[in-house]
Scaffold this motif. Structure first.
Motif, PDB file in Angstrom:
ATOM      1  N   PHE A 241       0.824  -1.206   0.000  1.00  0.00           N
ATOM      2  CA  PHE A 241       0.000   0.000   0.000  1.00  0.00           C
ATOM      3  C   PHE A 241       0.860   1.258   0.000  1.00  0.00           C
ATOM      4  O   PHE A 241       0.542   2.244  -0.665  1.00  0.00           O
ATOM      5  N   LEU A 242       1.966   1.237   0.760  1.00  0.00           N
ATOM      6  CA  LEU A 242       2.849   2.401   0.784  1.00  0.00           C
ATOM      7  C   LEU A 242       3.470   2.642  -0.579  1.00  0.00           C
ATOM      8  O   LEU A 242       3.547   3.770  -1.057  1.00  0.00           O
ATOM      9  N   LEU A 243       3.924   1.556  -1.210  1.00  0.00           N
ATOM     10  CA  LEU A 243       4.604   1.692  -2.491  1.00  0.00           C
ATOM     11  C   LEU A 243       3.660   2.186  -3.579  1.00  0.00           C
ATOM     12  O   LEU A 243       4.063   2.957  -4.458  1.00  0.00           O
ATOM     13  N   GLY A 244       2.425   1.745  -3.522  1.00  0.00           N
ATOM     14  CA  GLY A 244       1.477   2.144  -4.551  1.00  0.00           C
ATOM     15  C   GLY A 244       0.509   3.229  -4.130  1.00  0.00           C
ATOM     16  O   GLY A 244      -0.207   3.771  -4.966  1.00  0.00           O
ATOM     17  N   GLY A 245       0.485   3.539  -2.840  1.00  0.00           N
ATOM     18  CA  GLY A 245      -0.502   4.484  -2.356  1.00  0.00           C
ATOM     19  C   GLY A 245       0.059   5.757  -1.775  1.00  0.00           C
ATOM     20  O   GLY A 245      -0.575   6.403  -0.939  1.00  0.00           O
ATOM     21  N   SER A 246       1.265   6.127  -2.197  1.00  0.00           N
ATOM     22  CA  SER A 246       1.893   7.341  -1.675  1.00  0.00           C
ATOM     23  C   SER A 246       1.498   8.572  -2.483  1.00  0.00           C
ATOM     24  O   SER A 246       2.209   9.581  -2.458  1.00  0.00           O
ATOM     25  N   ILE A 247       0.383   8.490  -3.177  1.00  0.00           N
ATOM     26  CA  ILE A 247       0.001   9.562  -4.101  1.00  0.00           C
ATOM     27  C   ILE A 247      -0.241  10.871  -3.362  1.00  0.00           C
ATOM     28  O   ILE A 247       0.282  11.927  -3.741  1.00  0.00           O
ATOM     29  N   VAL A 248      -1.026  10.814  -2.283  1.00  0.00           N
ATOM     30  CA  VAL A 248      -1.368  12.036  -1.554  1.00  0.00           C
ATOM     31  C   VAL A 248      -0.126  12.689  -0.975  1.00  0.00           C
ATOM     32  O   VAL A 248       0.077  13.908  -1.096  1.00  0.00           O
ATOM     33  N   VAL A 249       0.739  11.898  -0.357  1.00  0.00           N
ATOM     34  CA  VAL A 249       1.952  12.439   0.263  1.00  0.00           C
ATOM     35  C   VAL A 249       2.869  13.043  -0.794  1.00  0.00           C
ATOM     36  O   VAL A 249       3.459  14.117  -0.584  1.00  0.00           O
ATOM     37  N   GLU A 250       2.999  12.382  -1.935  1.00  0.00           N
ATOM     38  CA  GLU A 250       3.877  12.909  -2.973  1.00  0.00           C
ATOM     39  C   GLU A 250       3.343  14.214  -3.549  1.00  0.00           C
ATOM     40  O   GLU A 250       4.124  15.095  -3.925  1.00  0.00           O
ATOM     41  N   VAL A 251       2.034  14.349  -3.614  1.00  0.00           N
ATOM     42  CA  VAL A 251       1.458  15.605  -4.095  1.00  0.00           C
ATOM     43  C   VAL A 251       1.669  16.716  -3.071  1.00  0.00           C
ATOM     44  O   VAL A 251       2.048  17.841  -3.426  1.00  0.00           O
ATOM     45  N   VAL A 252       1.456  16.408  -1.782  1.00  0.00           N
ATOM     46  CA  VAL A 252       1.610  17.422  -0.732  1.00  0.00           C
ATOM     47  C   VAL A 252       3.041  17.936  -0.681  1.00  0.00           C
ATOM     48  O   VAL A 252       3.286  19.143  -0.572  1.00  0.00           O
ATOM     49  N   PHE A 253       4.016  17.034  -0.786  1.00  0.00           N
ATOM     50  CA  PHE A 253       5.426  17.423  -0.663  1.00  0.00           C
ATOM     51  C   PHE A 253       6.111  17.596  -2.015  1.00  0.00           C
ATOM     52  O   PHE A 253       7.336  17.743  -2.062  1.00  0.00           O
ATOM     53  N   ASN A 254       5.328  17.561  -3.098  1.00  0.00           N
ATOM     54  CA  ASN A 254       5.887  17.719  -4.447  1.00  0.00           C
ATOM     55  C   ASN A 254       7.033  16.732  -4.675  1.00  0.00           C
ATOM     56  O   ASN A 254       8.100  17.088  -5.193  1.00  0.00           O
ATOM     57  N   TRP A 255       6.808  15.486  -4.286  1.00  0.00           N
ATOM     58  CA  TRP A 255       7.841  14.456  -4.369  1.00  0.00           C
ATOM     59  C   TRP A 255       7.876  13.870  -5.786  1.00  0.00           C
ATOM     60  O   TRP A 255       6.841  13.484  -6.327  1.00  0.00           O
ATOM     61  N   PRO A 256       9.042  13.765  -6.393  1.00  0.00           N
ATOM     62  CA  PRO A 256       9.114  13.296  -7.794  1.00  0.00           C
ATOM     63  C   PRO A 256       9.044  11.779  -7.907  1.00  0.00           C
ATOM     64  O   PRO A 256       9.983  11.126  -8.360  1.00  0.00           O
ATOM     65  N   GLY A 257       7.937  11.192  -7.491  1.00  0.00           N
ATOM     66  CA  GLY A 257       7.809   9.739  -7.483  1.00  0.00           C
ATOM     67  C   GLY A 257       6.696   9.255  -8.383  1.00  0.00           C
ATOM     68  O   GLY A 257       6.123   9.997  -9.193  1.00  0.00           O
ATOM     69  N   LEU A 258       6.372   7.959  -8.226  1.00  0.00           N
ATOM     70  CA  LEU A 258       5.360   7.326  -9.070  1.00  0.00           C
ATOM     71  C   LEU A 258       3.966   7.886  -8.811  1.00  0.00           C
ATOM     72  O   LEU A 258       3.142   7.965  -9.722  1.00  0.00           O
TER      73      LEU A 258
END
Length: 306
Positions: A241-258
């Motif tokens: 879930f973390l690997l595929g569900g980090s969408i919200v966190v990556e958007v909040v922190f502008n993280w350059p991930g999947l």
């Protein structure tokens, strides 16, 4: 064990096929015209038609379906309609930031969650138990985006200790990993507590105590290993879930991930990227479940004989 692994690996194929079919149908049901989005709002109908033909969207849906599976069978996930780059290259550049963020989140979440769960089980119905479960419920209940913004406000804006966005150092991982791992730590604490409470009432634990074995050894040697089976199952699922569900966190922190890549792909109706990412997430879950099954035999040797 080898036969088990071979059977599970062959079982990947029909599962991935079903997922691929569902993904193909899902992305083509999304509202909006990918050709119009790729051509731009100022493009005329002739330009949009050329873009649609270039993307292969002017072909009948069954033909697109066959071409999609033919490319996947040859390891070709197509070209991004947004960046005009190979999808495999887009995902490869974004995979490692997401993986490192997930690993950082999982490490501290497992350490803190298991510690809280063990302490709560050992001092059950006393103040450490109540405090630990209160923290666990808070971690599950607090939304990830709200926690992320709160951490940024306190540690970045007010105190200035940590960067808001990743700066390529370990400091850039602190706030995103804390935000991403909070819910996992809470779930881990509750699972560990429930598993420990059940194991601590078993006959072999009472026998060990009757023999005069120190309490710390009873917990570390007798209880921990036998309580890990359900905990490991949950760890594997949560890691997926973390690997595929980090969408919200990556958007909040502008993280350059999947997760950020998937959001951009959905907003632009980038079919090849959406399809490839969902297939990748599905493959990750299947592989993680296989690893969890193997870990069962490592933790409890009696399972491998069954």
């Amino acid at each position: 064990m080898l036969n088990f692994l071979v059977k599970r690996l062959f079982g990947l194929l029909p599962t991935l096929f079903i997922v691929a079919v569902l993904v193909f149908l899902f992305v083509h049901l999304l509202p909006g015209d990918p050709a119009r989005l790729a051509a731009g709002p100022e493009a005329d109908d002739a330009t949009v038609a050329l873009v649609r033909a270039d993307l292969g969207l002017d072909r009948p849906l069954p033909q697109q379906f066959v071409n999609f599976f033919w490319r996947i069978a040859h390891g070709d996930f197509g070209v991004s309609t947004r960046s005009k780059r190979p999808v495999s290259q887009e995902i490869a550049e974004r995979f490692m930031p997401t993986l490192w963020l997930t690993l950082a989140s999982m490490v501290w979440a497992v350490a803190i969650g298991m510690a809280l769960g063990i302490v709560s089980a050992v001092w059950r119905n006393r103040w450490p138990d109540r405090l630990g479960m209160t923290l666990a419920v808070s971690g599950i209940s607090f939304p990830a985006f709200a926690l992320g913004m709160l951490l940024m406000e306190v540690f970045s804006v007010q105190l200035g200790w940590l960067p808001i966005v990743g700066d390529g150092t370990w400091r850039g991982y602190v706030l995103p990993s804390l935000t991403l791992g909070a819910a996992v730590a809470a779930v881990m604490a509750r699972f560990t507590r429930a598993s420990f409470v059940e194991v601590m009432h078993e006959d072999f634990v009472r026998t060990a105590r009757a023999k005069g074995v120190p309490e710390w050894r009873v917990i570390a040697r007798h209880c921990l290993r036998n309580a890990l089976i359900p905990v490991v199952t949950m760890m594997g699922l949560q890691f997926g879930f973390l690997l595929g569900g980090s969408i919200v966190v990556e958007v909040v922190f502008n993280w350059p991930g999947l997760g950020r890549l998937l959001i951009d792909a959905v907003s632009m109706r980038d079919y090849p990227v959406i399809q490839a990412e969902v297939l990748l997430f599905s493959l990750e879950f299947i592989i993680i479940n296989l690893i969890v099954d193997v870990l069962y035999a490592v933790i409890n040797p009696t399972i491998r004989f069954k």
